[in-house]
Design an enzyme around this catalytic site. Structure first.
Site, short mmCIF file in Angstrom:
data_model
loop_
_atom_site.label_atom_id
_atom_site.label_comp_id
_atom_site.label_asym_id
_atom_site.label_seq_id
_atom_site.Cartn_x
_atom_site.Cartn_y
_atom_site.Cartn_z
N ASP A 337 -61.18 10.75 39.46
CA ASP A 337 -61.32 12.04 40.14
C ASP A 337 -62.61 12.73 39.71
OD1 ASP A 337 -60.32 12.43 37.53
OD2 ASP A 337 -59.62 14.44 38.06
N GLU A 338 -63.05 13.67 40.50
CA GLU A 338 -64.15 14.58 40.17
C GLU A 338 -65.38 13.86 39.63
OE1 GLU A 338 -61.66 18.64 39.21
OE2 GLU A 338 -61.86 17.17 37.59
N ALA A 339 -65.68 12.71 40.23
CA ALA A 339 -66.87 11.94 39.82
C ALA A 339 -68.08 12.44 40.59
CB ALA A 339 -66.63 10.45 40.05
#
Length: 532
Positions: A337-339
């Site tokens: 996530d949230e890369a």
């Protein structure tokens, strides 16, 4: 003379009774009707009340016909719960008998209960819990605990009596995955603290403990192949505290303790983002070859493993190999996530290379739902954490993956995230997904929540607890209770039992139990708690 003495004694007893008229004795107050069989969280699948209640006494034994090792261990667990408060010996025996507490593993009538179901029958002579598998027997024991007076949870001797209402409970779960995630990276929690949380999860038939073991602020497991991950990357936490990490023996102890309570540990190593602790520990993992400083803030999305570098995949292979070898469960979570610092093409390339590594070491991959924006491997599971403000395109992407065979774990942030504030006055937690009160966390249906996703694609639900603002066990409990039992009920109970007005009454009855256990919970004004 004997008659005179007897008459005199009777007169004294009568006088004593007159002197205390209108003030019933404590034991008489404790002799209230036993809790109804349906006053249980999660709600059982089927309840048929009727017949005489069962009363535990100082002559009660815990019987395990057949004497299997698993049944004996569960009986020992139950005895450890009941002995301090009742003051009874409660011997565990394999000797036959139709009285006492009987824990029956296998046998007639258990074939339809599945791997985690149970049947509890209570009558004048015995309480009998039957199950096809040990996990079901253990879940039945949790129901028995809730049917006894709440004082049974205290660790000092209480007055009793200890009665269980008569009738039959037949029960099995709606979903196979009923999880809770604990973030030990933002703030480190000791083995003892994790064990305490496991015990609290087990009471509500949660069967997965997802441990978030790495993030920007800390790497929490020691690995032989990359030792600085723990010794350096684990040396701090949010706010700059001392941090900490689990040795392999520590991690094995957590896995064993969870397994003894029929929870499977799902380890998570977040990648390619949320990796600053690793990047700070090893310069070669950075594209520029320079290690950034350790990070103790709470921002997200700024870190990334170097996707083009070969050493990145040597690192990933080593990490997954060592953690897979320590983890008997089938799942390994790779985050994803949230890369934000990883380009889309690099993200897809990275996930295409990493998912086969998980399979190579015998595990099934779980990723946060952003995995569906790449190419989820066959059999992969996506954990959805979106919320009302999540874009329709992103939701549609997840639903499309589900239609194509990707299983889903549902953890909508504005329903299931236990670190969201209850309201604007909550002293702990965050509010980026909005305020999540107790009713909102309970009042949704996993089977129909994500439009376009087939109901049978839902593997289950999970309640994440992120710890940017949480430092102690009391902090964890304040945010988890009373919302956690509601998520557990969504995972366990049939959809037909779902009703807020009925649930809040059953939830309120848990309050005195948590008081007895020393659980520091939020006294939500939505719940009609009993007067203290």
């Amino acid at each position: 003379m004997r008659r005179r003495r007897m008459l005199f004694s009777l007169l004294l007893v009568a006088a004593a009774g007159m002197g205390t008229a209108g003030a019933p004795a404590p034991r008489a107050q404790a002799a209230a009707a036993p809790a109804p069989l349906d006053r249980v969280v999660p709600a059982p699948a089927s309840v048929r009340p009727g017949g005489d209640p069962y009363t535990l006494t100082d002559r009660t034994s815990i019987r395990i016909p057949g004497g299997s090792g698993e049944a004996r261990r569960i009986a020992g667990y139950l005895a450890d719960v009941l002995r301090p408060s009742t003051g009874y010996a409660l011997p565990v025996t394999t000797r036959g008998g139709d009285d006492g507490i009987v824990l029956r593993l296998g046998g007639q009538g258990t074939g339809g209960l599945g791997a985690e179901g149970y049947r509890l029958r209570s009558g004048g002579r015995a309480v009998t819990i039957s199950a096809a598998r040990p996990a079901g027997l253990f879940h039945g024991v949790q129901t028995l605990r809730q049917l006894l007076p709440t004082a049974v949870e205290r660790r000092t001797e209480q007055a009793g009596p200890w009665r269980v209402a008569g009738g039959t409970v037949t029960d099995s779960p709606r979903y196979a995955h009923r999880g809770a995630m604990l973030d030990v990276s933002r703030h480190f929690f000791t083995v003892a603290q994790v064990k305490r949380y496991i015990d609290e999860l087990a009471m509500y038939k949660v069967n997965r403990l997802h441990l978030h073991l790495s993030d920007d602020q800390g790497w929490r497991i020691a690995l032989k192949s990359w030792p600085r991950l723990a010794t350096y990357g684990g040396s701090t936490q949010v706010g700059g505290g001392p941090g900490g990490y689990y040795t392999k023996d520590d991690y094995r102890a957590i896995v064993r303790y969870a397994a003894d309570r029929y929870l499977t540990v799902v380890p998570e190593i977040d990648m390619p983002g949320h990796t600053n602790a690793a990047l700070a520990s090893y310069a070669e993992l950075n594209c520029n070859g320079q290690a950034p400083p350790l990070y103790t803030g709470t921002s997200v999305g700024f870190s990334s493993l170097c996707v083009p570098k070969k050493v990145t995949y040597d690192f990933v292979d080593d990490v997954i190999r060592e953690i897979a070898a320590l983890t008997p469960g089938r799942y390994l979570h790779i985050g994803g996530d949230e890369a934000h610092s990883t380009s889309h093409d690099d993200y897809v390339a990275f996930m295409d290379k990493v998912q086969p590594v998980v399979a190579k070491y015998g595990k099934t991959v779980i990723g946060w739902h952003q995995l569906t924006g790449a190419h989820p491997a066959k059999g992969a599971v996506a954990q959805y954490w979106g919320y009302d403000k999540t874009g329709t395109a992103e939701r549609a992407q997840v639903a499309d993956a589900a239609r194509n065979g990707t299983r889903l774990i549902l953890s909508p942030a504005d329903r299931a995230y236990l670190d969201m504030k209850y309201d604007k006055n909550t002293p702990l937690g965050l509010s980026w997904a909005g305020y999540v009160d107790v009713r909102r966390s309970y009042d949704w249906d996993p089977g129909s929540y994500l439009q376009g996703a087939p109901a049978d694609a839902v593997l289950g639900v999970e309640a994440p607890l992120w710890t940017e603002t949480l430092k102690t066990s009391a902090n964890l409990e304040y945010m988890a209770f009373p919302r956690l039992p509601g998520i557990a009920e969504l995972g366990w109970s049939p959809a037909g039992t779902h009703d807020w007005d009925a649930y809040k009454q059953r939830l309120a009855a848990q309050g005195p139990r948590w008081d007895a256990l020393g659980i520091d919970y939020y006294h939500s004004p939505e719940v009609p708690w009993p007067a203290r």
